[in-house]
Design an enzyme around this catalytic site. Structure first.
Site, PDB file in Angstrom:
ATOM      1  N   LYS A   8       0.847  -1.202   0.000  1.00 35.57           N
ATOM      2  CA  LYS A   8       0.000   0.000   0.000  1.00 35.57           C
ATOM      3  C   LYS A   8       0.873   1.240   0.000  1.00 35.57           C
ATOM      4  O   LYS A   8       2.068   1.208   0.363  1.00 35.57           O
ATOM      5  CB  LYS A   8      -0.939   0.026   1.202  1.00 35.57           C
ATOM      6  CG  LYS A   8      -0.244   0.016   2.578  1.00 35.57           C
ATOM      7  CD  LYS A   8       0.248   1.372   3.069  1.00 35.57           C
ATOM      8  CE  LYS A   8       0.928   1.296   4.434  1.00 35.57           C
ATOM      9  NZ  LYS A   8       1.625   2.547   4.809  1.00 35.57           N
ATOM     10  N   ASP A 132      -2.345  -1.291  11.062  1.00 37.30           N
ATOM     11  CA  ASP A 132      -2.974  -1.063   9.751  1.00 37.30           C
ATOM     12  C   ASP A 132      -3.351  -2.364   9.052  1.00 37.30           C
ATOM     13  O   ASP A 132      -3.618  -2.386   7.856  1.00 37.30           O
ATOM     14  CB  ASP A 132      -2.069  -0.223   8.850  1.00 37.30           C
ATOM     15  CG  ASP A 132      -0.703  -0.876   8.605  1.00 37.30           C
ATOM     16  OD1 ASP A 132      -0.472  -1.966   9.136  1.00 37.30           O
ATOM     17  OD2 ASP A 132       0.112  -0.273   7.896  1.00 37.30           O
TER      18      ASP A 132
END
Length: 281
Positions: A8, A132
């Site tokens: 990401k 996350d």
């Protein structure tokens, strides 16, 4: 069973305040990019992790081990697993490689043991593993809050090219967050943002409240960012706490030109050209 674990980037990352538990509340827009690790998992008589990257721990300190321990305890698994991890995502890069590995591993466990976990059950486990990790259960662009474990809402982004450049430095996330020069942004951004963004919206939103700290401690990262901009990136910034700097490009010609430059400039850099992805299937 084989599964991909995608990286990401943080298109923006705002640090709101420090929490009582020692973490910081953040707001971020995160997007998967087309760079991934591979995990192959099968039932076994002993728990084992093997990895092509010898710098990655394969003991209880690996996030995959932590995930398995939680699932084993909760669901009373009768078998162990053999995990083969092939790393393409560099570690300590701000690209979420470890968290993505954990989420992908959880998805595999759910399949091979027929656990029939609800999505909320997966979220509960991932939120105990890392900050996350929950984002990678969605595997699409999303606004996140809290310490990173709250996915506020998913987002739709335009397609664009991404250049990833990581110098050979290792950055401690905790040292960045504890730095006295950390920039706080004490207001809510996510709630005011529309979930469908055009390219101008993306460029206008790019920001990272950690990058001034990282740029001061590791000036090489700042120089990479500035060079990307001179090489016609439409935007460039640090991803997460680094050490990866990424450039956003609408032009494949300029992307290739910048890629060629960094590949030659320093052979020790990790350099990868790719694109964002809106939905991982």
């Amino acid at each position: 069973m084989l599964i991909r674990a995608y990286a990401k980037v943080n298109l923006f990352l705002k640090i709101l305040n420090k929490r009582q538990d020692g973490f910081h509340n953040i707001e971020s827009l995160m997007s998967p990019v087309n760079l991934f690790d591979l995990l192959k998992v099968q039932k076994s008589r002993q728990f084992r992790i093997t990895c092509n990257d010898k710098t990655i721990p394969v003991d209880e300190n690996n996030i995959i081990s932590k995930t398995f321990a939680l699932v084993q305890k909760k669901y009373n698994l009768k078998h162990l697993v053999d995990v083969c991890l092939y790393k393409n995502i560099p570690s300590g890069a701000g690209l979420g490689g470890g968290s993505s590995n954990a989420a992908a591993f959880l998805q595999i466990l759910n399949e091979i043991f027929s656990l029939k976990m609800s999505f909320d059950e997966k979220v509960d486990i991932m939120s105990k593993v890392g900050s996350d990790t929950v984002f990678f259960l969605y595997n699409q662009p999303a606004f996140v809050r809290g310490r990173g474990e709250i996915v506020d809402k998913t987002a739709v982004l335009p397609s664009f090219y991404v250049l990833l450049v990581k110098p050979p430095v290792t950055i401690s996330t905790s040292s960045v967050y504890s730095d006295k020069n950390l920039t706080l942004t004490p207001y809510n951004t996510v709630s005011n943002m529309h979930p469908v963004l055009n390219y101008t919206d993306v460029l206008d939103s790019v920001d990272n409240g950690l990058q001034n700290v990282v740029f001061k401690k590791y000036p090489e990262t700042y120089l990479i960012k500035e060079k990307m901009l001179t090489l016609n990136a439409d935007a460039a910034l640090l991803s997460g706490s680094g050490a990866t700097v990424f450039g956003i490009y609408s032009s494949k010609k300029y992307l290739n030109k910048a890629y060629d430059y960094f590949k030659i400039f320093n052979k020790s850099y990790f350099v990868y050209k790719t694109e964002n992805i809106n939905n991982v299937i």
